[in-house]
Motif scaffolding. Structure first.
Motif, PDB file in Angstrom:
ATOM      1  N   MET A   5     -24.192 -12.776  -1.018  1.00 55.37           N
ATOM      2  CA  MET A   5     -23.863 -12.735  -2.499  1.00 55.37           C
ATOM      3  C   MET A   5     -24.814 -11.693  -3.253  1.00 55.37           C
ATOM      4  O   MET A   5     -25.937 -11.395  -2.928  1.00 55.37           O
ATOM      5  N   THR A   6     -24.137 -10.870  -4.083  1.00 57.66           N
ATOM      6  CA  THR A   6     -24.679  -9.618  -4.751  1.00 57.66           C
ATOM      7  C   THR A   6     -25.393 -10.175  -5.904  1.00 57.66           C
ATOM      8  O   THR A   6     -25.172 -11.065  -6.675  1.00 57.66           O
ATOM      9  N   ASP A   7     -26.291  -9.213  -6.434  1.00 53.77           N
ATOM     10  CA  ASP A   7     -27.171  -9.940  -7.589  1.00 53.77           C
ATOM     11  C   ASP A   7     -26.399  -8.814  -8.710  1.00 53.77           C
ATOM     12  O   ASP A   7     -26.926  -9.371  -9.779  1.00 53.77           O
ATOM     13  N   ASP A   8     -25.399  -8.252  -8.650  1.00 53.62           N
ATOM     14  CA  ASP A   8     -24.959  -7.248  -9.928  1.00 53.62           C
ATOM     15  C   ASP A   8     -23.965  -8.315 -10.535  1.00 53.62           C
ATOM     16  O   ASP A   8     -23.084  -8.939 -10.074  1.00 53.62           O
ATOM     17  N   ILE A   9     -24.433  -8.318 -11.825  1.00 54.03           N
ATOM     18  CA  ILE A   9     -23.936  -9.408 -12.698  1.00 54.03           C
ATOM     19  C   ILE A   9     -22.349  -9.038 -12.983  1.00 54.03           C
ATOM     20  O   ILE A   9     -21.354  -9.988 -13.010  1.00 54.03           O
ATOM     21  N   VAL A  10     -21.884  -7.995 -12.811  1.00 54.89           N
ATOM     22  CA  VAL A  10     -20.556  -7.329 -13.118  1.00 54.89           C
ATOM     23  C   VAL A  10     -19.708  -7.711 -11.880  1.00 54.89           C
ATOM     24  O   VAL A  10     -18.699  -8.382 -12.124  1.00 54.89           O
ATOM     25  N   THR A  11     -20.160  -7.330 -10.601  1.00 55.22           N
ATOM     26  CA  THR A  11     -19.527  -7.646  -9.465  1.00 55.22           C
ATOM     27  C   THR A  11     -19.321  -9.409  -9.531  1.00 55.22           C
ATOM     28  O   THR A  11     -18.179  -9.856  -9.179  1.00 55.22           O
ATOM     29  N   ARG A  12     -20.284  -9.981  -9.911  1.00 52.68           N
ATOM     30  CA  ARG A  12     -20.444 -11.514  -9.709  1.00 52.68           C
ATOM     31  C   ARG A  12     -19.326 -12.222 -10.742  1.00 52.68           C
ATOM     32  O   ARG A  12     -18.429 -13.038 -10.294  1.00 52.68           O
ATOM     33  N   LEU A  13     -19.331 -11.510 -11.916  1.00 47.99           N
ATOM     34  CA  LEU A  13     -18.340 -12.059 -12.957  1.00 47.99           C
ATOM     35  C   LEU A  13     -16.974 -11.877 -12.519  1.00 47.99           C
ATOM     36  O   LEU A  13     -16.073 -12.643 -12.584  1.00 47.99           O
ATOM     37  N   ARG A  14     -16.782 -10.414 -12.147  1.00 52.46           N
ATOM     38  CA  ARG A  14     -15.457 -10.010 -11.654  1.00 52.46           C
ATOM     39  C   ARG A  14     -14.881 -10.987 -10.486  1.00 52.46           C
ATOM     40  O   ARG A  14     -13.600 -11.400 -10.378  1.00 52.46           O
TER      41      ARG A  14
END
Length: 74
Positions: A1-10
């Motif tokens: 899992m990535t820590d980038d909030i934008v990637t996680r939200l999308r």
């Protein structure tokens, strides 16, 4: 899992897995970014006010630009 909030939200919208924790993290990130943006805008306004003899008020420069960066943080 990535820590980038934008990637996680999308990705969460696609997977129907948008948790309140993720939303809280997103809100925190947005607040942090707004604070950074406002600080940068204040610096621009102060620098501009210092360079223009007729514009000695950074608040006036912010108003001229349509920025509300000198508001009190709620």
């Amino acid at each position: 899992m990535t820590d980038d909030i934008v990637t996680r939200l999308r990705g969460s919208w696609l997977d129907n897995d948008c948790t309140s924790t993720l939303m809280d993290q997103a809100a925190d990130e947005i607040e942090r970014l707004r604070a950074e943006r406002d600080e940068a805008r204040r610096e621009v306004c102060m620098a501009e006010a210092n360079h223009l003899p007729t514009m000695a008020d950074p608040h006036r420069e912010a108003s001229r630009r349509g920025w509300d960066c000198f508001k009190e943080n709620p």
